[in-house]
Design an enzyme around this catalytic site. Structure first.
Site, PDB file in Angstrom:
ATOM      1  CE1 TYR A  51      -4.323  -1.603   0.759  1.00 55.27           C
ATOM      2  CE2 TYR A  51      -2.784  -3.298   1.483  1.00 55.27           C
ATOM      3  CZ  TYR A  51      -4.057  -2.917   1.103  1.00 55.27           C
ATOM      4  OH  TYR A  51      -5.065  -3.853   1.059  1.00 55.27           O
ATOM      5  CD  GLU A  52      -1.570   5.499  -2.625  1.00 57.16           C
ATOM      6  OE1 GLU A  52      -1.182   5.200  -3.759  1.00 57.16           O
ATOM      7  OE2 GLU A  52      -2.571   6.193  -2.430  1.00 57.16           O
ATOM      8  CB  SER A  53       0.050   3.830   4.002  1.00 54.45           C
ATOM      9  OG  SER A  53      -0.122   2.425   3.971  1.00 54.45           O
TER      10      SER A  53
END
Lengths: 256, 271, 271, 256
Positions: A51-53
């Site tokens: 995930y881009e987090s």
């Protein structure tokens, strides 16, 4: 006797099947997240969700409400910074598949998630780019999942946020985009794959109960249909059970 | 060295009308209490910087604090729209809002360049998109070894960056963990910084690979337990997903929003 | 996914004559056992890459494994010279050694560019120095926003990177902590990688901000307790400073070195 | 009655005094490390020691043998990666003072740590650049500490590894070097500071018992002497006690 299923369910399940064989998937929130989590639960237990987090190898036990959900960090193999996730992990093409969605798509699988109307005076201001343009650039392939209508499958995007195949053959190479681009576009009506010559997305599969006319009526461009059109396999009981379990208690509305 | 202040004093001393204000935290550790204090102190003409504006920027924009937003994804994650942001862009209410719009990778690298003291950063991005066309902080750069044309993004150096962290020690060192987003870069890129913290501790545990901001990189620390609510602080609180879902309706209507602002921000005094 | 192998098999399968081989670890966690195995397997014509060549490269160079060294500081830290490195450069013994010489910042950023899949990295460095004059992997790049001229360094992408780490779990994920140097970047920049580890554990502790290399970024793992001796592994061992001091005399003389090589490397078999 | 001290001791003590008032110091190994640790122990307990191994705020209780000594990591406020220490911490000028040494220095405080003789066929191959060129570029000021002789204080460097003032006034600006350059060069004979016009290093202080002739005889260029030449203050008992305690059990030979 067959179980009933919704158009969202077959869309999500069809998307999850496209992840079979993938080692890792860069996941946006909403429909892509449901499909990727379904794939990991069902077909591909080793699938690495990214995930881009900054969470790598997340193994959520419930569907995350956002890409920065605490559940993702708690279950990840590592959590890295946002610059690192893009620079060291996405950009070099380490993540096999990117899952994307959008508010508008055109026949070359380019996406708009920025505005409806003009950029300066938009009718609807959408969220914007997020991670999508670089996911579409760097991942060896991408999968696009979005609901279909004449409003969403359009002849001309109001804004080109994310490049699929640009203006067709040769575009990605001339733009210096290392990944191969969208391997499939999956809607609630059917599935579309790029023509190997023109890179226009052509209808290759109809979901059960959907006709070519239904799809044409929900497509804003002059749709081409594959000579080998098939019907999407119906959801299995197991697939339906999983997608319903995952979907419980969260929304599938957001597009990134 | 970081100074320990009340949130009210920290904002009063460090956030000025017209400032470029970064408020970072990726879903996790979003500095809501500091945002509300900025609203209460009626700061104006701010340029807000945040990868994901989230509800915090929606609230600041709706309250009329901002003239510009530098961002990369402006939605209510997993729920829907930021209606105050949309109302400003679509209708100019309560005032018009300039946009400097990037991708996550692009804006993250603008902070990286700022933190690194470089004028720009290089990435493979933006090719073929309209995002690029309209933006003067994106340009081309050619590799002197291979000839490949890549994207350059201009460094960003906020006047002030505000973050929320789990802990500060008594010397003013700050420690955060879990999803840490672009917080380190945003603080190091800024001229000044404020950190609100869940807890002030005597000593950190022995994990020296966590993100730590030494005291001398931070301007002010305010002890604000729950200062990231309705976001969350790993190890301290859970995200209030209901708040995020309720915001969809609450924020859609100007009057309902203004009533919320009156009751939940202006009348509350310092958090 | 990482394969668990003996050190002997891991080197045999992954290090070939003529390869570009990075051996990283900044004072801490230097992969000596792997270096000795390369010597035993009599690999030739290697291009060695290491910020601080340290004794490990001195030994590989003295044993005749290397034709080139890419480095940024080649001394015996706190003690003196690397005499085998000097003998190769000054006298061509046991063979001549090409040099590609950088500063720490420059070589570290070459690994960063490699890890990031970019052809180059930008930094403010090398201006006015002779280091730059002689080096084709350093060039100019001009900021498209400010016009400032900065240094560009070419990405480095080793055929194989070898590091030593504290732990692997049974799934082949690798964890290291303490001084972690440029190990993450050097592994991510490489085509293949070997990690020797102190210990194989069932589960890592809960610290998810430590440096972790997921199993699918590593080619082979070998369980080699003490595999970084005479360097050290924080939490497992102390640096043998006497070994470093003794190396000053031991390595000065070719015959004494060759005797050491015979007794301590060739006759020892696989560590 | 005064205590005896060695020339190395007064050199190190004089260097440590130059750190009074500094918040942070980027430290090389060897003489710079002794001086910086002495300063932190004695004059500047809050001095933040930063090593290129990535240790920030190290508080070593014994003199580290190398810049990657475990003692530095154990006592640091944070340990970051090597790319980060250079990119985020050194390069932006966050570290007030850099402490450097070298095998050769010229009258403009440029340093050679690369070769004696020609680069292609060196008589002596030295360690090379390490962190020095960027420390000299980025730190607001630097301090150079090195033993003096005609071999080390030379008219022409065999190799310019690290820029001090280049060819004099204007060089740093034209090279785009943000820091102000060397504020002082400290040897075992005396101290040299840049002329504010020419940026040539001129003798400004003699260590006790040393004459201008002694210094000239150990300088390879036509040395200029300040009109306000002073004598370096003698070491105090406390300074001597500390430097001897620190120095115990490690070598001060290496230059980086």
């Amino acid at each position: 006797m067959k179980r009933a299923f919704t158009t969202d369910e077959i869309m999500t399940i069809a998307a999850s099947r496209e992840l079979i064989g993938a080692r890792s998937c860069f996941v946006g929130i909403g429909l892509p997240s449901i499909a990727a989590n379904l794939a990991r639960s069902l077909h591909s237990p080793g699938l690495v969700l990214v995930y881009e987090s900054g969470t790598i190898g997340a193994k959520p036990t419930r569907l995350p409400l956002s890409i920065g959900d605490g559940e993702l960090a708690r279950t990840a193999d590592i959590v890295v910074s946002v610059p690192e996730i893009f620079n060291y992990w996405l950009q070099p093409g380490r993540i096999d598949v990117g899952m994307l969605s959008g508010a508008q798509v055109d026949c070359f699988a380019n996406l708009n998630t920025t505005v409806i109307g003009s950029y300066e005076h938009p009718k609807v201001r959408l969220p914007g780019a997020g991670g999508a343009p670089e996911i579409a650039t760097a991942c060896p392939r991408t999968i696009i999942v979005m609901r279909q209508s004449k409003r969403t499958f359009v002849a001309h995007l109001d804004f080109l946020t994310t490049v699929g195949f640009g203006v067709g053959a040769g575009s990605r190479a001339s733009l210096g985009m290392p990944g191969a681009g969208p391997s499939v576009l999956i809607s609630d009506l059917g599935m579309f794959r790029p023509d190997p010559e023109t890179f226009e997305m052509i209808l290759t599969s109809l979901h059960p109960g959907v006709s070519v006319v239904d799809v044409r009526n929900a497509t804003g461009w002059d749709l081409k249909v594959s000579g080998e059109l098939i019907e999407t396999a119906e959801p299995t009981d197991e697939e339906l059970d999983y997608v319903r379990r995952l979907n419980f208690g969260t929304s599938a509305e957001a597009t990134n | 060295m970081a100074e320990f202040l009340t949130l009210e004093s920290a904002i009063a001393a460090n956030v000025h009308d017209g400032d470029v204000v970064a408020l970072e935290g990726f879903t996790h550790l979003i500095p809501f209490a500091a945002g509300h204090e900025i609203i209460r102190q009626r700061r104006r003409d701010l340029t807000l910087v945040r990868l994901t504006p989230d509800l915090i920027c929606d609230q600041l924009i709706g309250a009329g604090c901002a003239r510009k937003l530098i961002f990369s994804w402006g939605g209510n994650p997993g729920v829907g729209s930021l209606h105050r942001f949309r109302d400003a862009v679509e209708n100019g209410w309560p005032r018009s809002l300039d946009l400097d719009e990037h991708t996550h990778a692009g804006l993250a690298n603008r902070f990286v360049a700022g933190a690194a003291g470089l004028p720009f950063a290089v990435l493979r991005a933006y090719a073929g998109t309209d995002v690029r066309a309209a933006n003067s902080t994106i340009a081309n750069v050619t590799c002197p070894f291979t000839g490949e044309v890549l994207a350059a993004v201009a460094a960003i150096r906020p006047d002030i960056t505000i973050i929320h962290a789990q802990q500060a020690d008594r010397a003013g060192n700050v420690r955060l963990w879990g999803i840490t987003g672009v917080q380190k870069e945003s603080v190091l890129a800024a001229t000044r910084s404020i950190v609100t913290v869940e807890e002030i501790v005597d000593n950190f545990s022995d994990d020296r690979n966590a993100v730590v901001l030494p005291s001398w990189t931070v301007t002010a620390i305010a002890h604000v337990p729950g200062g990231c609510y309705p976001s969350y602080a790993a190890g301290y609180s859970e995200r209030d997903n209901d708040y995020y879902e309720a915001w969809e309706d609450l924020s859609r209507d100007r009057a309902v929003f203004e009533d919320w602002l009156e009751r939940r921000v202006y009348e509350r005094g310092s958090a």
